[in-house]
Design an enzyme around this catalytic site. Structure first.
Site, PDB file in Angstrom:
ATOM      1  N   GLN A  70      52.484 -29.245 -19.583  1.00 49.49           N
ATOM      2  CA  GLN A  70      53.688 -28.422 -19.822  1.00 49.49           C
ATOM      3  C   GLN A  70      54.007 -27.553 -18.603  1.00 49.49           C
ATOM      4  OE1 GLN A  70      54.481 -26.904 -23.916  1.00 49.49           O
ATOM      5  NE2 GLN A  70      52.256 -26.649 -23.953  1.00 49.49           N
ATOM      6  N   TYR A  91      36.786 -23.004 -26.414  1.00 46.94           N
ATOM      7  CA  TYR A  91      37.908 -23.028 -25.458  1.00 46.94           C
ATOM      8  C   TYR A  91      38.030 -21.674 -24.752  1.00 46.94           C
ATOM      9  CZ  TYR A  91      42.806 -22.618 -23.951  1.00 46.94           C
ATOM     10  OH  TYR A  91      43.954 -22.366 -23.230  1.00 46.94           O
TER      11      TYR A  91
HETATM   12  N1  LIG Z   1      49.123 -24.568 -24.458  1.00 48.28           N
HETATM   13  C1  LIG Z   1      48.948 -23.309 -24.850  1.00 48.28           C
HETATM   14  O1  LIG Z   1      49.351 -22.910 -25.966  1.00 48.28           O
HETATM   15  C2  LIG Z   1      48.278 -22.310 -23.944  1.00 48.28           C
HETATM   16  C3  LIG Z   1      48.048 -21.002 -24.413  1.00 48.28           C
HETATM   17  C4  LIG Z   1      47.457 -20.082 -23.543  1.00 48.28           C
HETATM   18  C5  LIG Z   1      47.094 -20.453 -22.262  1.00 48.28           C
HETATM   19  N2  LIG Z   1      47.303 -21.734 -21.841  1.00 48.28           N
HETATM   20  C6  LIG Z   1      46.888 -22.098 -20.497  1.00 48.28           C
HETATM   21  O2  LIG Z   1      48.055 -22.444 -19.771  1.00 48.28           O
HETATM   22  C7  LIG Z   1      47.735 -23.446 -18.800  1.00 48.28           C
HETATM   23  C8  LIG Z   1      48.731 -24.590 -18.893  1.00 48.28           C
HETATM   24  O3  LIG Z   1      48.636 -25.135 -20.199  1.00 48.28           O
HETATM   25  P1  LIG Z   1      49.552 -26.373 -20.639  1.00 48.28           P
HETATM   26  O4  LIG Z   1      49.935 -26.127 -22.055  1.00 48.28           O
HETATM   27  O5  LIG Z   1      50.574 -26.646 -19.606  1.00 48.28           O
HETATM   28  O6  LIG Z   1      48.453 -27.530 -20.621  1.00 48.28           O
HETATM   29  P2  LIG Z   1      48.657 -29.080 -20.957  1.00 48.28           P
HETATM   30  O7  LIG Z   1      50.075 -29.373 -21.260  1.00 48.28           O
HETATM   31  O8  LIG Z   1      47.592 -29.439 -21.944  1.00 48.28           O
HETATM   32  O9  LIG Z   1      48.325 -29.761 -19.559  1.00 48.28           O
HETATM   33  C9  LIG Z   1      47.068 -29.695 -19.009  1.00 48.28           C
HETATM   34  C10 LIG Z   1      46.981 -30.772 -17.958  1.00 48.28           C
HETATM   35  O10 LIG Z   1      45.665 -30.682 -17.402  1.00 48.28           O
HETATM   36  C11 LIG Z   1      45.363 -31.961 -16.935  1.00 48.28           C
HETATM   37  N3  LIG Z   1      43.927 -32.166 -16.793  1.00 48.28           N
HETATM   38  C12 LIG Z   1      42.986 -32.260 -17.756  1.00 48.28           C
HETATM   39  N4  LIG Z   1      41.772 -32.489 -17.197  1.00 48.28           N
HETATM   40  C13 LIG Z   1      41.963 -32.551 -15.857  1.00 48.28           C
HETATM   41  C14 LIG Z   1      41.116 -32.770 -14.742  1.00 48.28           C
HETATM   42  N5  LIG Z   1      39.791 -32.967 -14.908  1.00 48.28           N
HETATM   43  N6  LIG Z   1      41.651 -32.774 -13.506  1.00 48.28           N
HETATM   44  C15 LIG Z   1      42.981 -32.585 -13.331  1.00 48.28           C
HETATM   45  N7  LIG Z   1      43.841 -32.385 -14.338  1.00 48.28           N
HETATM   46  C16 LIG Z   1      43.337 -32.353 -15.595  1.00 48.28           C
HETATM   47  C17 LIG Z   1      45.941 -32.929 -17.932  1.00 48.28           C
HETATM   48  O11 LIG Z   1      46.303 -34.007 -17.135  1.00 48.28           O
HETATM   49  P3  LIG Z   1      46.412 -35.542 -17.593  1.00 48.28           P
HETATM   50  O12 LIG Z   1      47.574 -35.528 -18.514  1.00 48.28           O
HETATM   51  O13 LIG Z   1      46.675 -36.213 -16.297  1.00 48.28           O
HETATM   52  O14 LIG Z   1      45.110 -35.851 -18.253  1.00 48.28           O
HETATM   53  C18 LIG Z   1      47.147 -32.182 -18.495  1.00 48.28           C
HETATM   54  O15 LIG Z   1      48.346 -32.723 -18.011  1.00 48.28           O
HETATM   55  C19 LIG Z   1      46.285 -23.823 -19.045  1.00 48.28           C
HETATM   56  O16 LIG Z   1      45.455 -23.128 -18.150  1.00 48.28           O
HETATM   57  C20 LIG Z   1      46.021 -23.337 -20.459  1.00 48.28           C
HETATM   58  O17 LIG Z   1      44.645 -23.034 -20.668  1.00 48.28           O
HETATM   59  C21 LIG Z   1      47.902 -22.660 -22.649  1.00 48.28           C
END
Ligand SMILES: NC(=O)c1ccc[n+]([C@@H]2O[C@H](COP(=O)([O-])OP(=O)(O)OC[C@H]3O[C@@H](n4cnc5c(N)ncnc54)[C@H](OP(=O)(O)O)[C@@H]3O)[C@@H](O)[C@H]2O)c1
Length: 285
Positions: free
Chosen positions: A11, A124
């Protein structure tokens, strides 16, 4: 500005690319092009591309699955950011890392500040907290943006789940005793860009939505915008339920609003998530 972006398909990664300022160069990598858990790979990409900044949008974000995948969650959320920080230090660039409201236990009664005590309730949150510590131990000038309840037009998220369920059912039971601040991923991307443009000091910054809600209130906002914009013919009835009626493997904080005071002193306003919803929901038609 040369930016190395990790997690480009997620995202935040997707929204960051959409908002890249003119004149900035980007190497956007997904997990196949750059696995952040492999230090040699990280160093090879950084030494070749020579970025000014690494933006880490990669993470293990499956909160419930993490309870049974400790090692994977820790490799991606702790070792990965440490590897990026080590490479950033070795090759002279800055790291921007992203963390979560789930580093807190939710017992507070006012929005959490950056210096408040952490006490994650699940695997997590623990792995993300260890990631923060690993980054700052290696590179104190790194920027860490803690955010919450992320949604966007990309990937899987609460907004999309609610819209799907609304097509399937006329009544929904949604948790009403957990409160937090929804945050649009496009606004997180913009906040990171502004922090970089302003050469903000290193350390932790909180960034989230400008209005605190429960999950059931968030769902109601989603449904009313979806009805207004013609994405849903009618809103389902939302019944607030207690956390105990919706058991999940991971325990979640009951209150996780973040204070955006510090980041607002760097010219970054909190995410106007209702405005963002009204912009992205019509595209789900
Ligand atoms: N989602 C939430 O509600 C939420 C809430 C609070 C904080 N956050 C934080 O916000 C940040 C962004 O979250 P998001 O929702 O954008 O996450 P997301 O949509 O789940 O995307 C995470 C990405 O990380 C990639 N990834 C996983 N393992 C990997 C690895 N070993 N090497 C390289 N890439 C890897 C995945 O890539 P592939 O698709 O290529 O596997 C995925 O596209 C994160 O740090 C998360 O902890 C999120």
């Amino acid at each position: 500005m040369r930016v190395l972006l990790t997690g480009s398909r997620g995202q935040l990664g997707s929204c960051f690319q959409d908002r890249l300022p003119a004149g900035w160069e980007i190497l956007a990598t997904d997990s196949e092009q750059l696995d952040i858990t492999v230090l040699e790979q990280v160093k090879a990409v950084v030494s070749q591309f020579k970025p000014d900044v690494i933006v880490n949008a990669a993470a293990y974000t499956a909160v419930d699955k993490a309870e049974s995948e400790h090692e994977r969650a820790s490799a991606i959320n702790q070792d990965g950011p440490r590897n990026l920080a080590l490479a950033a230090k070795e090759f002279g660039c800055r790291l921007v890392h992203v963390s979560t409201d789930y580093v807190f236990d939710g017992e507070a009664d006012k929005p959490y500040c950056e210096q408040d005590d952490t006490n994650p309730l699940g695997v997590y949150g623990k792995s993300k907290l260890e990631g923060e510590k690993a980054v700052l131990a290696v590179q104190p000038e790194a920027i860490i943006v803690r955010t919450a309840w992320v949604f966007s037009e990309y990937g899987g998220n609460f907004v999309k789940t609610m819209l799907r369920l609304a097509q399937e059912r006329t009544t929904l039971g949604i948790v009403s005793d957990q409160r937090g601040c929804p945050t649009y991923a496009g606004d997180i991307a913009q906040a990171i860009i502004v922090l970089l443009q302003n050469r903000a000091a290193g350390g932790i910054y909180h960034f989230c939505g400008d209005k605190e809600v429960s999950w059931s209130e968030f769902a109601q906002s989603i449904f009313s915008i979806a009805v207004e914009s013609g994405v849903l013919a009618q809103a389902p009835q939302v019944n607030g339920i207690g956390t105990e009626q919706y058991p999940t493997p991971a325990k979640r904080p009951k209150y996780s609003s973040l204070s955006c005071q510090k980041i607002s002193e760097n010219s970054v306003e909190p995410s106007n998530w209702q405005l963002a919803l009204s912009k992205i929901i019509p595209s789900f038609r």
